[in-house]
Each structure stands twice: as structure tokens, then as C-alpha cells.
Design a protein around this motif. Sequence first.
Motif, PDB file in Angstrom:
ATOM      1  N   ARG A   1      45.098  12.565  72.895  1.00 37.36           N
ATOM      2  CA  ARG A   1      45.512  12.315  71.517  1.00 37.36           C
ATOM      3  C   ARG A   1      46.262  11.007  71.353  1.00 37.36           C
ATOM      4  O   ARG A   1      46.817  10.734  70.292  1.00 37.36           O
ATOM      5  CB  ARG A   1      46.370  13.472  71.005  1.00 37.36           C
ATOM      6  CG  ARG A   1      45.583  14.759  70.872  1.00 37.36           C
ATOM      7  CD  ARG A   1      46.314  15.805  70.072  1.00 37.36           C
ATOM      8  NE  ARG A   1      45.425  16.922  69.825  1.00 37.36           N
ATOM      9  CZ  ARG A   1      44.584  17.018  68.799  1.00 37.36           C
ATOM     10  NH1 ARG A   1      44.547  16.037  67.914  1.00 37.36           N
ATOM     11  NH2 ARG A   1      43.803  18.057  68.646  1.00 37.36           N
ATOM     12  N   GLY A   2      46.287  10.179  72.387  1.00 38.23           N
ATOM     13  CA  GLY A   2      46.934   8.879  72.292  1.00 38.23           C
ATOM     14  C   GLY A   2      48.015   8.709  73.340  1.00 38.23           C
ATOM     15  O   GLY A   2      48.221   9.572  74.202  1.00 38.23           O
ATOM     16  N   ILE A   3      48.713   7.589  73.250  1.00 36.57           N
ATOM     17  CA  ILE A   3      49.788   7.269  74.187  1.00 36.57           C
ATOM     18  C   ILE A   3      51.119   7.567  73.515  1.00 36.57           C
ATOM     19  O   ILE A   3      51.385   7.105  72.410  1.00 36.57           O
ATOM     20  CB  ILE A   3      49.721   5.796  74.624  1.00 36.57           C
ATOM     21  CG1 ILE A   3      48.411   5.520  75.373  1.00 36.57           C
ATOM     22  CG2 ILE A   3      50.903   5.444  75.514  1.00 36.57           C
ATOM     23  CD1 ILE A   3      48.258   4.094  75.833  1.00 36.57           C
ATOM     24  N   PHE A   4      51.952   8.346  74.202  1.00 43.19           N
ATOM     25  CA  PHE A   4      53.249   8.735  73.666  1.00 43.19           C
ATOM     26  C   PHE A   4      54.323   8.492  74.713  1.00 43.19           C
ATOM     27  O   PHE A   4      54.064   8.488  75.913  1.00 43.19           O
ATOM     28  CB  PHE A   4      53.261  10.225  73.279  1.00 43.19           C
ATOM     29  CG  PHE A   4      52.216  10.612  72.272  1.00 43.19           C
ATOM     30  CD1 PHE A   4      52.473  10.542  70.915  1.00 43.19           C
ATOM     31  CD2 PHE A   4      50.966  11.064  72.690  1.00 43.19           C
ATOM     32  CE1 PHE A   4      51.507  10.907  69.989  1.00 43.19           C
ATOM     33  CE2 PHE A   4      49.998  11.430  71.778  1.00 43.19           C
ATOM     34  CZ  PHE A   4      50.266  11.343  70.420  1.00 43.19           C
ATOM     35  N   GLU A   5      55.549   8.298  74.221  1.00 44.05           N
ATOM     36  CA  GLU A   5      56.691   8.297  75.121  1.00 44.05           C
ATOM     37  C   GLU A   5      56.933   9.713  75.618  1.00 44.05           C
ATOM     38  O   GLU A   5      56.648  10.698  74.923  1.00 44.05           O
ATOM     39  CB  GLU A   5      57.930   7.769  74.410  1.00 44.05           C
ATOM     40  CG  GLU A   5      58.012   6.259  74.345  1.00 44.05           C
ATOM     41  CD  GLU A   5      59.378   5.784  73.898  1.00 44.05           C
ATOM     42  OE1 GLU A   5      60.246   5.554  74.761  1.00 44.05           O
ATOM     43  OE2 GLU A   5      59.580   5.659  72.689  1.00 44.05           O
ATOM     44  N   PHE A   6      57.484   9.824  76.795  1.00 44.72           N
ATOM     45  CA  PHE A   6      57.797  11.150  77.324  1.00 44.72           C
ATOM     46  C   PHE A   6      58.741  11.903  76.387  1.00 44.72           C
ATOM     47  O   PHE A   6      58.622  13.116  76.208  1.00 44.72           O
ATOM     48  CB  PHE A   6      58.431  11.030  78.712  1.00 44.72           C
ATOM     49  CG  PHE A   6      57.454  11.223  79.835  1.00 44.72           C
ATOM     50  CD1 PHE A   6      57.037  12.485  80.191  1.00 44.72           C
ATOM     51  CD2 PHE A   6      56.953  10.133  80.527  1.00 44.72           C
ATOM     52  CE1 PHE A   6      56.134  12.665  81.232  1.00 44.72           C
ATOM     53  CE2 PHE A   6      56.061  10.306  81.564  1.00 44.72           C
ATOM     54  CZ  PHE A   6      55.639  11.575  81.914  1.00 44.72           C
ATOM     55  N   LYS A   7      59.676  11.175  75.778  1.00 44.24           N
ATOM     56  CA  LYS A   7      60.653  11.849  74.932  1.00 44.24           C
ATOM     57  C   LYS A   7      60.010  12.441  73.677  1.00 44.24           C
ATOM     58  O   LYS A   7      60.612  13.300  73.030  1.00 44.24           O
ATOM     59  CB  LYS A   7      61.760  10.868  74.530  1.00 44.24           C
ATOM     60  CG  LYS A   7      61.304   9.732  73.629  1.00 44.24           C
ATOM     61  CD  LYS A   7      62.480   8.825  73.277  1.00 44.24           C
ATOM     62  CE  LYS A   7      62.054   7.705  72.330  1.00 44.24           C
ATOM     63  NZ  LYS A   7      63.185   6.818  71.995  1.00 44.24           N
ATOM     64  N   PHE A   8      58.788  12.001  73.343  1.00 44.94           N
ATOM     65  CA  PHE A   8      58.089  12.576  72.194  1.00 44.94           C
ATOM     66  C   PHE A   8      57.848  14.066  72.396  1.00 44.94           C
ATOM     67  O   PHE A   8      57.881  14.850  71.428  1.00 44.94           O
ATOM     68  CB  PHE A   8      56.759  11.839  71.985  1.00 44.94           C
ATOM     69  CG  PHE A   8      55.842  12.504  70.993  1.00 44.94           C
ATOM     70  CD1 PHE A   8      56.000  12.301  69.636  1.00 44.94           C
ATOM     71  CD2 PHE A   8      54.826  13.338  71.425  1.00 44.94           C
ATOM     72  CE1 PHE A   8      55.155  12.924  68.722  1.00 44.94           C
ATOM     73  CE2 PHE A   8      53.977  13.961  70.524  1.00 44.94           C
ATOM     74  CZ  PHE A   8      54.155  13.752  69.176  1.00 44.94           C
ATOM     75  N   PHE A   9      57.597  14.477  73.632  1.00 42.97           N
ATOM     76  CA  PHE A   9      57.285  15.873  73.905  1.00 42.97           C
ATOM     77  C   PHE A   9      58.526  16.759  73.886  1.00 42.97           C
ATOM     78  O   PHE A   9      58.402  17.980  73.835  1.00 42.97           O
ATOM     79  CB  PHE A   9      56.584  15.995  75.261  1.00 42.97           C
ATOM     80  CG  PHE A   9      55.236  15.344  75.285  1.00 42.97           C
ATOM     81  CD1 PHE A   9      54.113  16.015  74.856  1.00 42.97           C
ATOM     82  CD2 PHE A   9      55.093  14.028  75.723  1.00 42.97           C
ATOM     83  CE1 PHE A   9      52.870  15.409  74.869  1.00 42.97           C
ATOM     84  CE2 PHE A   9      53.850  13.413  75.743  1.00 42.97           C
ATOM     85  CZ  PHE A   9      52.743  14.105  75.307  1.00 42.97           C
ATOM     86  N   PHE A  10      59.705  16.141  73.942  1.00 42.28           N
ATOM     87  CA  PHE A  10      60.934  16.924  73.818  1.00 42.28           C
ATOM     88  C   PHE A  10      61.322  16.967  72.340  1.00 42.28           C
ATOM     89  O   PHE A  10      62.289  16.348  71.911  1.00 42.28           O
ATOM     90  CB  PHE A  10      62.044  16.312  74.668  1.00 42.28           C
ATOM     91  CG  PHE A  10      61.760  16.352  76.136  1.00 42.28           C
ATOM     92  CD1 PHE A  10      61.991  17.491  76.868  1.00 42.28           C
ATOM     93  CD2 PHE A  10      61.224  15.245  76.788  1.00 42.28           C
ATOM     94  CE1 PHE A  10      61.713  17.534  78.228  1.00 42.28           C
ATOM     95  CE2 PHE A  10      60.954  15.275  78.144  1.00 42.28           C
ATOM     96  CZ  PHE A  10      61.191  16.428  78.862  1.00 42.28           C
ATOM     97  N   ALA A  11      60.541  17.706  71.592  1.00 42.09           N
ATOM     98  CA  ALA A  11      60.716  17.754  70.141  1.00 42.09           C
ATOM     99  C   ALA A  11      61.895  18.647  69.781  1.00 42.09           C
ATOM    100  O   ALA A  11      62.085  19.720  70.358  1.00 42.09           O
ATOM    101  CB  ALA A  11      59.443  18.264  69.469  1.00 42.09           C
ATOM    102  N   SER A  12      62.686  18.189  68.830  1.00 46.39           N
ATOM    103  CA  SER A  12      63.805  19.002  68.349  1.00 46.39           C
ATOM    104  C   SER A  12      63.296  20.023  67.347  1.00 46.39           C
ATOM    105  O   SER A  12      62.323  19.782  66.627  1.00 46.39           O
ATOM    106  CB  SER A  12      64.870  18.108  67.709  1.00 46.39           C
ATOM    107  OG  SER A  12      64.306  17.365  66.637  1.00 46.39           O
ATOM    108  N   GLY A  13      63.943  21.145  67.305  1.00 48.66           N
ATOM    109  CA  GLY A  13      63.519  22.228  66.420  1.00 48.66           C
ATOM    110  C   GLY A  13      64.485  22.423  65.269  1.00 48.66           C
ATOM    111  O   GLY A  13      65.547  21.811  65.191  1.00 48.66           O
TER     112      GLY A  13
END
Length: 484
Positions: free
Chosen positions: A404-416
Motif C-alpha cells: 500500500r506504499g511506503i510508510f514510516e514505522f511510526k505510522f503503524f503505531f496509530a493512536s486510538g
Amino acid sequence: MRSGYGLRLEQTQKLIMTPELRQAITILQLSALELSTFVDQQMLENPLLEVVEEDAASPDSEIDEEKDKEKEKEAEAEAEAEAEAEISAEHNEPENTWDMDWEEYFQRQEERITREYEPDSSQMRRLEPFVATAPSLQEYLLEQLHVQKNPISLNHIEYIIGNLDDNGYLELSLEEIAREQGISLERAEQALAVVQALDPAGVGARSLEECLRLQLPLIPDAPAEMPEFLGHLEDLAAGRLQRIATQMKISTSEVQLLGDWVRKLDPKPGRSFSGADEVRYIVPDVVVEEIEGEFIILVNDITVPRLGINQAYRTALSQNKENETRKFVEQKLNSAAWLIRSIEQRRTTIYKVANALVQRQEGFLRRGIRYLHPLTLKDIADEIGVHESTVSRATANKYVQTPRGIFEFKFFFASGIKNEPGVTTEGIKQALKSLIAGEDSQAPYSDQKLSELLKAKEMEISRRTVAKYRDELGIPSTALRKRY
């Protein structure tokens, strides 16, 4: 109370930050490109380090590699456990002693079959890939200038080009140019006209209005009111459409149509050119590929050379007597061994973190951002059995390439959201963007209405939060989105 001196034996546990441990922590948080630069620097400082060339053309190279992996499997497992314990601060730092048998290490290296790749008539020489640097704005303008014949001195025109900023705007006034070059104001205006006639259109402008006016000849079917309309850019940006309509004696809908024409122009004509220190690409540290319905994780360490120990220093080690040369070689050997272990530990840790992230965020990888789950560093740390700071360092300044593209690792640590454990802020922003994209342009949704619509989608957030997310997405307010 009597005071006095005494001796007491006490046993405590503490972590000692040795230079080697600091280096391991530093290596863990380096990106792929930064690690490559770091390794190059270490090779300059440590003569015992060398690059182990891998002969891709040899049919036996894969067999040799498998043999090496089998022989070093136990050593790597032991090194991984040792370095992980130190980085996660879960055990005491051992003394800086080494029990490695260097004679055995060199003997293992001798068993490796290395062949120098020499292309013959049946083999094609492999060319190293290269990337051509895109020209800067100044280089592009000077290239056009030097193929033209101009009555103005090239020195004056080149001086103006040299004072353009990254967006293509002139940072000096004509008076300053005339004074610095020792020419008349009229001559400075002629030199500036030459620059403004170059490509891209709008370069050399001294204001946004002048930049857009220089681009009008590129739109032959532009409305006749455009030159006058460009004098109302401040009102247009503030959304004072009725004021513009009154001053220009046109309807509000015509003002909006003129605004649409303005958006076709480029306010920063120089931004498409490379700068001197601009990084124009991203090298992902991890690549995630979906193969036959399963996600495969690859740590992208192709930019980092494979390191080994130079065997030329065996003679110094084989000497029985303790001298300064042997001590120096042993010190460098220990340093080189730690560097190689740290790089391998970095690769292992990044792989574990990426694998845990893929398992937790598989819904996003398969179905999109709406299925991105809230996640914290502690969740991943607990899953792979390391300290939270280790996960933070392993994901710092690193990117992952996904289907789905290139993301920073911190993108996957999404806040809820506090009251919505399964909803992330990114998911709410995506839903908000979709609602606004489907609204009636003549009656756009208010922030309160958007809050109610999101609540119907089980995303309960307040009107103020909607306004905050809308601003972060760069979406204007209801009044500015309304079409007449």
C-alpha cells in the motif's frame, strides 16, 4: 549518635554503558543509508575490517553461503541473546573481555571459497546502477541563458539567477541589483526581464501576484478578468468572495470560477527542481511483499557491505610474546567483532519488530487505512520480549515498503480514541475526508454535522476534534467550501 568510618560489602545490580554498548544502541537506531555511511567510517578507522565480496556469478557461491550459515548459526544465536540482553537493560553489563578463538575464526574464513569474478566472452560485465542528479533551478536557467544572444551582459543576468530562492522568487530589489552591479536601474530591469522570460514561467518574480501574472500567457483561454482578479489574492485567501464580487462588479459564482483558474497556476515555479542539499528519495529499511496470500518480510540491508576480518593480521596474532603490535591488533579485532555482531543484532531486531507489526496491522495491509488498529510501542515490546526503548530505537527514522506504499514505522503505531478502543485517528481522518468529498458543494456540512455523521459510523468525536482533524488535513471551513 556516634559517627565513624567502616567497611561494608554490598552487592548491587546496575547497567554500565560501555563504549561498545553505546555503539550497539547507535547502530540500532540508524537507517539503512546512515548505517552504510557509518560502516564506511568504521572501515577507515579500523584496518582489520574488510568487505567480503560475494561472487554472484559463481555456481558454488550459494553452497558456500549455506556452509557458512551452518557454521556460524550457533555463534549468531549466542551473540543475539547477549546483545539483546544488553540493549534491553535486563542484565548486568559483562566485563569487556573476549573469549573468541581468533585462530579458529581465521581458519573458518580460509575454508570459504572466494573467486574473483572475471567476465569472459560468455559473460557480460555487470554495470553498477547509478542515479543522475537532477539539475538545480540555477543550472537549468543558466543552460537556457548560454544558448541565447542577449544585449545585456551575462554577468548581470547570472547575478540575478544566483539570487533566486528555491521557489524561483527574486530575493533582491532592482535598486540593490543596480547598486551591487554598478549599472542603471533601467539596465537592471532589462536583465530581470531576460530572466523572467526563461522557463519555467513565473521565475524571477518578486511577489506572488507577479509570479501568477507571468504565467497568464500560458493560458490562452483564461477569462479577461484574470489580470484584475490577481489583485485580490488576499481577499481570495481569506474567503471574502462577496467583497471581490462587489469591487469587480461580478457575481460570487464568477469569483469562484476565477479562483478555479488561479489554482491552475503554479505559485512556486522553482520547487520542481532539486536543491543542493535536498534528499529526493527514500530507501526503505524493510520491504513487505505479499506472495500467495502471505506477507513476506525482507530487511533491506543491500546498501550495507558484508564485513569480515582481514586475514593479513594473522601473523601479528600468532606471535607468542606480548608486544604492543599484538595488543593493538587484539583491540581492533574485538572492536571489529562487536561491530559485526551489532549489525547482525540490528537486522534481527528490526525483523522481529516488522514481523510483529505486520501481524498486528494485517487488516490495514489487506483492506486499507480504515482497518489500522491502535498500537503502542509497549505492545510490540511485550510481544517480542524486549524493552520498549529497544522498539523505539529500532523504528526511529526508518521506513517500510508495503503493497500500500511506503510508510514510516511510526505510522503503524496509530493512536486510538479514548472511548473507542478499535478506532484510530487515521481512520477518522480518512472517514472525514470521504464525507467532505461526497457533500453537496452548495450546502457543505458544518463541523457539527460532520461530528454527527461520524457518530453514526461509530466514531464518536466532538465538533472541536472534527475542526482539528479538518485543519490537519488542509480542508477549509464550511464557508470556504461553499459554491454559489
